[in-house]
Design an enzyme around this catalytic site. Structure first.
Site, mmCIF file in Angstrom:
data_model
loop_
_atom_site.group_PDB
_atom_site.id
_atom_site.type_symbol
_atom_site.label_atom_id
_atom_site.label_comp_id
_atom_site.label_asym_id
_atom_site.label_seq_id
_atom_site.Cartn_x
_atom_site.Cartn_y
_atom_site.Cartn_z
ATOM 1 N N PRO A 18 -24.491 -34.410 -8.984
ATOM 2 C CA PRO A 18 -23.488 -34.253 -10.050
ATOM 3 C C PRO A 18 -22.765 -35.574 -10.252
ATOM 4 O O PRO A 18 -22.277 -36.168 -9.295
ATOM 5 C CB PRO A 18 -22.549 -33.177 -9.490
ATOM 6 C CG PRO A 18 -22.693 -33.284 -8.002
ATOM 7 C CD PRO A 18 -24.115 -33.694 -7.746
ATOM 8 N N CYS A 116 -14.707 -34.839 -4.104
ATOM 9 C CA CYS A 116 -14.224 -35.865 -5.027
ATOM 10 C C CYS A 116 -12.863 -36.384 -4.568
ATOM 11 O O CYS A 116 -11.910 -35.617 -4.435
ATOM 12 C CB CYS A 116 -14.109 -35.305 -6.444
ATOM 13 S SG CYS A 116 -13.584 -36.543 -7.641
ATOM 14 N N HIS A 183 -22.053 -35.832 1.456
ATOM 15 C CA HIS A 183 -21.938 -37.259 1.151
ATOM 16 C C HIS A 183 -21.481 -37.940 2.434
ATOM 17 O O HIS A 183 -20.410 -37.637 2.951
ATOM 18 C CB HIS A 183 -20.924 -37.481 0.024
ATOM 19 C CG HIS A 183 -20.814 -38.902 -0.418
ATOM 20 N ND1 HIS A 183 -20.904 -39.278 -1.734
ATOM 21 C CD2 HIS A 183 -20.635 -40.049 0.276
ATOM 22 C CE1 HIS A 183 -20.774 -40.590 -1.830
ATOM 23 N NE2 HIS A 183 -20.605 -41.069 -0.615
ATOM 24 N N GLY A 215 -25.492 -40.061 -0.793
ATOM 25 C CA GLY A 215 -24.747 -41.292 -0.528
ATOM 26 C C GLY A 215 -25.619 -42.482 -0.203
ATOM 27 O O GLY A 215 -25.112 -43.543 0.164
ATOM 28 N N ALA A 242 -27.687 -40.098 -6.592
ATOM 29 C CA ALA A 242 -26.684 -40.280 -7.639
ATOM 30 C C ALA A 242 -26.898 -41.600 -8.365
ATOM 31 O O ALA A 242 -27.623 -41.676 -9.348
ATOM 32 C CB ALA A 242 -25.276 -40.196 -7.044
ATOM 33 N N ARG A 243 -26.285 -42.686 -7.880
ATOM 34 C CA ARG A 243 -26.287 -43.947 -8.630
ATOM 35 C C ARG A 243 -27.687 -44.495 -8.889
ATOM 36 O O ARG A 243 -27.954 -45.027 -9.976
ATOM 37 C CB ARG A 243 -25.430 -44.985 -7.905
ATOM 38 C CG ARG A 243 -23.931 -44.704 -7.996
ATOM 39 C CD ARG A 243 -23.140 -45.709 -7.189
ATOM 40 N NE ARG A 243 -23.510 -45.663 -5.783
ATOM 41 C CZ ARG A 243 -23.545 -46.714 -4.970
ATOM 42 N NH1 ARG A 243 -23.269 -47.911 -5.432
ATOM 43 N NH2 ARG A 243 -23.874 -46.568 -3.700
#
Length: 493
Positions: A18, A116, A183, A215, A242-243
């Protein structure tokens, strides 16, 4: 759309994480194309979702969750129905359950964001704030597990102490969730800090449910083969990316990364086909371009102020025009089959002045709109403020607005995608019928410019009014001022 209860498996999966502003429908579909097994939407706040209405969009073949201001908060389609996980931000068990029941027939799983670290999330008791309140975590997850027929998961960050982390995840497991994403950084760490693979490994060795490692972008995952290495380093059941996926979604492809321009063009096609807002499309493309933003193509993207201009920057102008024609034809066909759904404004139309026009944002400066010009003219003429009345067609969710000025009504015969656009169009009809300037480039109203310049000096002690972003700032800002906390936001929280 209804999928089988509890059918989603979290073992040995490649997962799109997400990511705020990134995990919208075009990115999720693209990740699936390249080999992702499961895709998460961006975190959506419970209070916002509870204001939404579920709408079947027959033109796009999607299910939309639409806010009171007519903005689509969440859009999904049949292609992803068995593999999309809805992630919510929440701090209340009953609200969480209400959201889950709202979306459960259109998604494959429900996830709660518990990692978050951003202030907007933690101030509301959501995200990483939940990590210090295990009782609330237990109540939220237990309520969801008992109250929804979709598999429930959560995504956390690790705690400073390994012992505390293990105690927390064991308590979470006892709620009956189907999997847990971890994460491997604590709430104060950012992407430049190394991910704690050993802590994720300890969690995986402690729990019996699937553990999803997250992560590892950049430090561990730069190409597809690295994903398995990261999984083995953490002993996790699955890996959430993610990234690295944001930079190039073809990271999920076993055959290796595809050329970036090819990936971006494919993303743009999905964005146009599913009517993604151009600012979101532009933002995601900027994340892919990264250091290439100063290239000729990057500059074209920087300047783009519509989906059409984005398409033209990537050689997809003809595709855009063809797709819009197809969508218009589909809309017209639906309207023809259901004429009773074609709603006209409720007023007696005999006295309405009409023109066949639409508002084109590109023709106006960023700070000036036709509504502003009309309001300013009414003030100068000492007339009552314009009154807008807007209706929406059921079949295609298009809008038409009638503006009343000095007891005369004005309306465009063309319908718009949003209430705001329809109101701007109605204002244009009024201004043009009166022969008044409407604020187009090259004909800005001097009085509007004067008011803009003088506003900050009128009350030096009062709150400052934020100027609208200049063209391109949506694209450029993340790469000019992006700090570590912003990078963390993109890591999926």
């Amino acid at each position: 759309m209804i999928v089988n209860s509890l059918s989603l498996c979290y073992h040995n999966k490649l997962i799109l994480a997400p990511m705020v502003r990134v995990g919208t429908l075009p990115m999720r579909l693209l990740a699936l194309d390249y080999g992702a097994d499961i895709v998460y939407c961006e975190e959506l706040i419970d209070l916002k979702m509870l204001q939404c209405k579920r709408v079947v969009n027959e033109v796009l073949s999607t299910v939309d969750f639409v806010a009171p201001d007519d903005r689509v908060v969440f859009r999904t389609c049949e292609r992803e129905q068995s593999r999309v996980v809805f992630q919510m931000g929440t701090s209340d068990a009953e609200r969480a359950l209400a959201v889950a029941r709202l979306v459960e027939n259109d998604v494959a799983g429900i996830d709660v964001n518990m990692g978050c670290p951003k202030e907007y999330s933690t101030k509301g008791g959501m995200g990483a704030a939940l990590l210090s309140d295990p009782d609330k975590i237990e109540k939220i997850l237990s309520t969801l597990v008992k109250g929804t027929h979709r598999p429930v998961t959560c995504k956390i960050r690790i705690l400073p102490s390994l012992e505390d982390t293990l105690n927390l995840v064991k308590r979470i497991e006892r709620t009956g969730i189907s999997a847990i994403a971890v994460h491997g950084r604590n709430r104060d760490e950012r992407p430049q800090h190394p991910v704690s693979c050993e802590v994720i490994r300890a969690i995986a060795e402690t729990l019996s449910i699937p553990v999803i490692a997250n992560g590892g972008s950049h430090d561990h995952i730069q190409q597809h083969v690295d994903i398995e290495d990261f999984r083995q380093a953490t002993a996790a059941s699955s890996v959430m990316v993610a990234r690295a996926a944001m930079w190039n979604p073809s990271i999920f492809l076993k055959d290796g990364l595809r050329p970036l321009e090819e990936v971006m063009q494919k993303y743009i096609r999905y964005a146009v086909q599913y009517d993604n807002h151009y600012t979101n499309t532009k933002y995601c493309l900027c994340q892919m371009l990264r250091e290439q933003l100063e290239s000729p193509q990057g500059r074209l993207l920087h300047a783009a102020q519509s989906s059409q201009e984005i398409c033209e920057a990537f050689g997809l102008g003809a595709f855009y025009e063809e797709t819009i024609r197809e969508l218009d034809a589909r809309r017209a066909d639906l309207l023809a089959k259901t004429p009773e759904a074609v709603e006209e404004p409720a007023e007696d139309t005999s006295g309405i002045i009409k023109m066949a026009i639409r508002f084109d944002r590109r023709a106006y400066p960023p700070q000036i709109t036709p509504k502003m010009c009309l309001l300013e003219w009414c003030r100068r003429e000492k007339l009552p403020q314009p009154v807008y009345e807007t209706v929406q067609r059921t079949i295609d969710r298009m809008f038409c607005s009638v503006v009343t000025v000095a007891e005369q009504k004005y309306q465009s015969t063309l319908w718009d995608k949003s209430k705001k656009l329809a109101e701007q169009t109605a204002a244009i009809v009024c201004l043009r019928s009166q022969g008044l300037p409407e604020g187009r480039l090259g004909e800005e109203s001097p009085s509007l410019n004067k008011r803009k310049r003088e506003a900050p000096d009128q009350d030096p002690g009062g709150p400052r009014v934020q100027e609208p972003a200049l063209p391109g700032e949506i694209c450029k800002k993340p790469f000019v001022t992006l700090d570590s906390s912003e990078e963390n936001l993109l890591e999926g929280c």
